[in-house]
Design a protein around this motif. Structure first.
Motif, PDB file in Angstrom:
ATOM      1  N   HIS A 149      51.209  18.147  56.206  1.00 47.08           N
ATOM      2  CA  HIS A 149      50.381  18.966  57.108  1.00 47.08           C
ATOM      3  C   HIS A 149      50.334  20.389  56.575  1.00 47.08           C
ATOM      4  O   HIS A 149      51.365  20.948  56.191  1.00 47.08           O
ATOM      5  CB  HIS A 149      50.967  18.941  58.519  1.00 47.08           C
ATOM      6  CG  HIS A 149      50.319  19.917  59.460  1.00 47.08           C
ATOM      7  ND1 HIS A 149      49.034  19.768  59.916  1.00 47.08           N
ATOM      8  CD2 HIS A 149      50.794  21.060  60.015  1.00 47.08           C
ATOM      9  CE1 HIS A 149      48.738  20.779  60.722  1.00 47.08           C
ATOM     10  NE2 HIS A 149      49.786  21.571  60.788  1.00 47.08           N
ATOM     11  N   ARG A 150      49.129  20.978  56.556  1.00 44.61           N
ATOM     12  CA  ARG A 150      48.981  22.348  56.068  1.00 44.61           C
ATOM     13  C   ARG A 150      49.322  23.335  57.190  1.00 44.61           C
ATOM     14  O   ARG A 150      48.696  23.340  58.253  1.00 44.61           O
ATOM     15  CB  ARG A 150      47.554  22.601  55.583  1.00 44.61           C
ATOM     16  CG  ARG A 150      47.415  23.926  54.800  1.00 44.61           C
ATOM     17  CD  ARG A 150      46.015  24.487  54.926  1.00 44.61           C
ATOM     18  NE  ARG A 150      45.005  23.551  54.498  1.00 44.61           N
ATOM     19  CZ  ARG A 150      44.531  23.474  53.244  1.00 44.61           C
ATOM     20  NH1 ARG A 150      44.986  24.279  52.321  1.00 44.61           N
ATOM     21  NH2 ARG A 150      43.595  22.582  52.942  1.00 44.61           N
ATOM     22  N   ALA A 151      50.328  24.153  56.964  1.00 43.15           N
ATOM     23  CA  ALA A 151      50.703  25.216  57.894  1.00 43.15           C
ATOM     24  C   ALA A 151      50.236  26.558  57.318  1.00 43.15           C
ATOM     25  O   ALA A 151      49.639  26.610  56.236  1.00 43.15           O
ATOM     26  CB  ALA A 151      52.209  25.219  58.129  1.00 43.15           C
TER      27      ALA A 151
ATOM     28  N   TYR B 277      63.364  14.394  63.388  1.00 39.23           N
ATOM     29  CA  TYR B 277      63.682  15.525  62.503  1.00 39.23           C
ATOM     30  C   TYR B 277      65.182  15.648  62.246  1.00 39.23           C
ATOM     31  O   TYR B 277      65.630  15.700  61.105  1.00 39.23           O
ATOM     32  CB  TYR B 277      63.129  16.815  63.122  1.00 39.23           C
ATOM     33  CG  TYR B 277      63.495  18.083  62.390  1.00 39.23           C
ATOM     34  CD1 TYR B 277      62.684  18.583  61.374  1.00 39.23           C
ATOM     35  CD2 TYR B 277      64.649  18.795  62.709  1.00 39.23           C
ATOM     36  CE1 TYR B 277      63.004  19.752  60.707  1.00 39.23           C
ATOM     37  CE2 TYR B 277      64.982  19.955  62.039  1.00 39.23           C
ATOM     38  CZ  TYR B 277      64.155  20.429  61.039  1.00 39.23           C
ATOM     39  OH  TYR B 277      64.496  21.589  60.373  1.00 39.23           O
TER      40      TYR B 277
ATOM     41  N   TRP C  46      51.941  23.704  52.635  1.00 37.50           N
ATOM     42  CA  TRP C  46      52.017  22.308  53.076  1.00 37.50           C
ATOM     43  C   TRP C  46      53.433  21.956  53.490  1.00 37.50           C
ATOM     44  O   TRP C  46      54.406  22.328  52.826  1.00 37.50           O
ATOM     45  CB  TRP C  46      51.558  21.376  51.950  1.00 37.50           C
ATOM     46  CG  TRP C  46      50.087  21.456  51.681  1.00 37.50           C
ATOM     47  CD1 TRP C  46      49.449  22.306  50.828  1.00 37.50           C
ATOM     48  CD2 TRP C  46      49.062  20.662  52.287  1.00 37.50           C
ATOM     49  NE1 TRP C  46      48.096  22.087  50.857  1.00 37.50           N
ATOM     50  CE2 TRP C  46      47.832  21.071  51.747  1.00 37.50           C
ATOM     51  CE3 TRP C  46      49.068  19.630  53.225  1.00 37.50           C
ATOM     52  CZ2 TRP C  46      46.615  20.509  52.101  1.00 37.50           C
ATOM     53  CZ3 TRP C  46      47.865  19.050  53.588  1.00 37.50           C
ATOM     54  CH2 TRP C  46      46.656  19.494  53.035  1.00 37.50           C
ATOM     55  N   ARG C  47      53.545  21.199  54.591  1.00 37.84           N
ATOM     56  CA  ARG C  47      54.834  20.734  55.086  1.00 37.84           C
ATOM     57  C   ARG C  47      54.794  19.221  55.305  1.00 37.84           C
ATOM     58  O   ARG C  47      53.734  18.666  55.563  1.00 37.84           O
ATOM     59  CB  ARG C  47      55.187  21.420  56.413  1.00 37.84           C
ATOM     60  CG  ARG C  47      55.437  22.916  56.296  1.00 37.84           C
ATOM     61  CD  ARG C  47      55.988  23.460  57.595  1.00 37.84           C
ATOM     62  NE  ARG C  47      56.327  24.865  57.514  1.00 37.84           N
ATOM     63  CZ  ARG C  47      57.060  25.513  58.419  1.00 37.84           C
ATOM     64  NH1 ARG C  47      57.516  24.834  59.469  1.00 37.84           N
ATOM     65  NH2 ARG C  47      57.332  26.787  58.275  1.00 37.84           N
TER      66      ARG C  47
ATOM     67  N   ASP D 225      57.922  19.844  58.958  1.00 37.93           N
ATOM     68  CA  ASP D 225      57.261  20.222  60.202  1.00 37.93           C
ATOM     69  C   ASP D 225      58.278  20.121  61.334  1.00 37.93           C
ATOM     70  O   ASP D 225      58.888  19.066  61.532  1.00 37.93           O
ATOM     71  CB  ASP D 225      56.085  19.281  60.472  1.00 37.93           C
ATOM     72  CG  ASP D 225      55.203  19.745  61.618  1.00 37.93           C
ATOM     73  OD1 ASP D 225      55.722  20.410  62.536  1.00 37.93           O
ATOM     74  OD2 ASP D 225      54.000  19.429  61.598  1.00 37.93           O
TER      75      ASP D 225
ATOM     76  N   ARG E  42      60.539  23.200  54.619  1.00 40.87           N
ATOM     77  CA  ARG E  42      59.328  22.477  54.215  1.00 40.87           C
ATOM     78  C   ARG E  42      59.030  21.292  55.132  1.00 40.87           C
ATOM     79  O   ARG E  42      58.115  20.525  54.858  1.00 40.87           O
ATOM     80  CB  ARG E  42      59.481  21.978  52.776  1.00 40.87           C
ATOM     81  CG  ARG E  42      59.563  23.094  51.748  1.00 40.87           C
ATOM     82  CD  ARG E  42      58.260  23.868  51.663  1.00 40.87           C
ATOM     83  NE  ARG E  42      58.325  24.942  50.681  1.00 40.87           N
ATOM     84  CZ  ARG E  42      58.656  26.189  50.959  1.00 40.87           C
ATOM     85  NH1 ARG E  42      58.906  26.528  52.216  1.00 40.87           N
ATOM     86  NH2 ARG E  42      58.709  27.107  50.015  1.00 40.87           N
TER      87      ARG E  42
ATOM     88  N   ALA F 189      55.221  16.102  57.522  1.00 43.62           N
ATOM     89  CA  ALA F 189      55.164  15.857  58.955  1.00 43.62           C
ATOM     90  C   ALA F 189      55.726  14.500  59.342  1.00 43.62           C
ATOM     91  O   ALA F 189      56.163  14.313  60.478  1.00 43.62           O
ATOM     92  CB  ALA F 189      53.722  15.978  59.456  1.00 43.62           C
TER      93      ALA F 189
ATOM     94  N   MET G  66      58.273  17.105  63.588  1.00 39.80           N
ATOM     95  CA  MET G  66      58.438  15.789  62.965  1.00 39.80           C
ATOM     96  C   MET G  66      59.312  14.896  63.838  1.00 39.80           C
ATOM     97  O   MET G  66      60.390  15.295  64.282  1.00 39.80           O
ATOM     98  CB  MET G  66      59.084  15.968  61.584  1.00 39.80           C
ATOM     99  CG  MET G  66      59.381  14.692  60.849  1.00 39.80           C
ATOM    100  SD  MET G  66      60.178  15.046  59.245  1.00 39.80           S
ATOM    101  CE  MET G  66      60.299  13.416  58.551  1.00 39.80           C
TER     102      MET G  66
END
Length: 280
Positions: free
Chosen positions: A136-138, A73, A142-143, A67, A65, A145, A70
């Motif tokens: 952010h919508r992938a 990360y 949604w993920r 990005d 979940r 970011a 990111m």
């Protein structure tokens, strides 16, 4: 023959209109420029799913979940792994949440409260903060970011510490003659230091004394001391001898405590926390 030519002319005349209609069809299928309530609900639901996964230690779901682009990360994931092994029964609650959404991006601003038990001795702990979550919508939903402000998902990923000193004023007459101890309550809360048994802060006076003060952990990331070696004398103070000395010929004076938070979060530079006590 004239009839055929007339039909051909009519067909050519209709071609521009048909082309314009064909070009306008994809435009009608474009996403709306303003997101609706459903997008806000979906973004918030995705964040809640990450929170529940964090509480249960499901790092795999969290990775799915996030990005991949990111910033930070790997550090974010490593911090979550440390929390899952050092903290148990984590409960993370958001409140005062405000969701702003566009067609493919959503921003969720909220205050939060995290309760848990330390693994070592099951000491309860409580952290609070305020964060902004960028979603952010992938293609698969949604993920997350980015996270700015305080990071609730990792105790070592950057949360601004708090330093509390009580009382704020000390009557000089109540300070014992050297050597002695005075009841000064000092508490430092820095989630980045969860797991440490003690932390050292600095104490200095307006008269030139400078000492190191050790605070002991009472729960993960929370350090406290109930008394301070503080005394009065008729001679100038000596620094670094373990006791804060107040020259009774130069009162009033100020006693200051300082702690440097090396990792306050949100890519902020190190923060210096200062608390002062007046002696008169």
């Amino acid at each position: 023959m004239k009839a055929v030519r007339a039909i051909a002319l009519l067909l050519f005349a209709c071609l521009p209109a048909a082309s314009a209609l064909a070009q306008s069809s994809p435009a009608e299928e474009k996403k709306p420029a303003v997101a609706g309530f459903d997008d806000m609900k979906a973004a918030r639901a995705a964040l809640d799913e990450i929170i529940r996964a964090y509480e249960t230690g499901d790092i795999g779901l969290i990775q799915a979940r996030l990005d991949p682009a990111m910033i930070g990360y790997q550090r974010f994931i490593d911090g979550m792994r440390r929390d899952s092994t050092s903290l148990k029964q984590i409960r993370l609650h958001l409140f005062e949440a405000n969701v702003t959404a566009g067609p493919d991006v959503a921003m969720i601003q909220a205050a939060w409260e995290k309760r848990f038990f330390g693994v070592a001795d099951f000491t309860p702990g409580l952290f609070t903060g305020r964060s902004t979550f960028l979603m952010h919508r992938a293609k698969d939903g949604w993920r997350m970011a980015a996270v700015s402000g305080d990071n609730p998902f990792s105790s070592e990923s950057g949360v601004l510490a708090t330093l509390t000193v009580m009382p704020s004023a000390i009557p000089f007459a109540g300070i014992p003659v050297c050597a002695g101890t005075f009841p000064v309550s000092i508490e430092l809360v820095d989630p980045d230091l969860a797991g440490l048994q003690s932390v050292t802060i600095e104490a200095f006076t307006s008269q030139g004394d400078r000492e190191s003060v050790v605070l002991t952990a009472i729960s993960p990331g929370r350090f406290r001391r109930a008394g301070l070696p503080l005394c009065q004398d008729a001679i100038p103070p000596f620094s670094s001898n373990g006791t804060v000395e107040i020259n009774n010929t130069a009162v009033p004076a100020t006693l200051t405590f300082r702690y440097i938070d090396a990792n306050p979060g949100a890519n902020r530079p190190p923060a210096t926390l200062v608390r002062s006590v007046t002696i008169r």
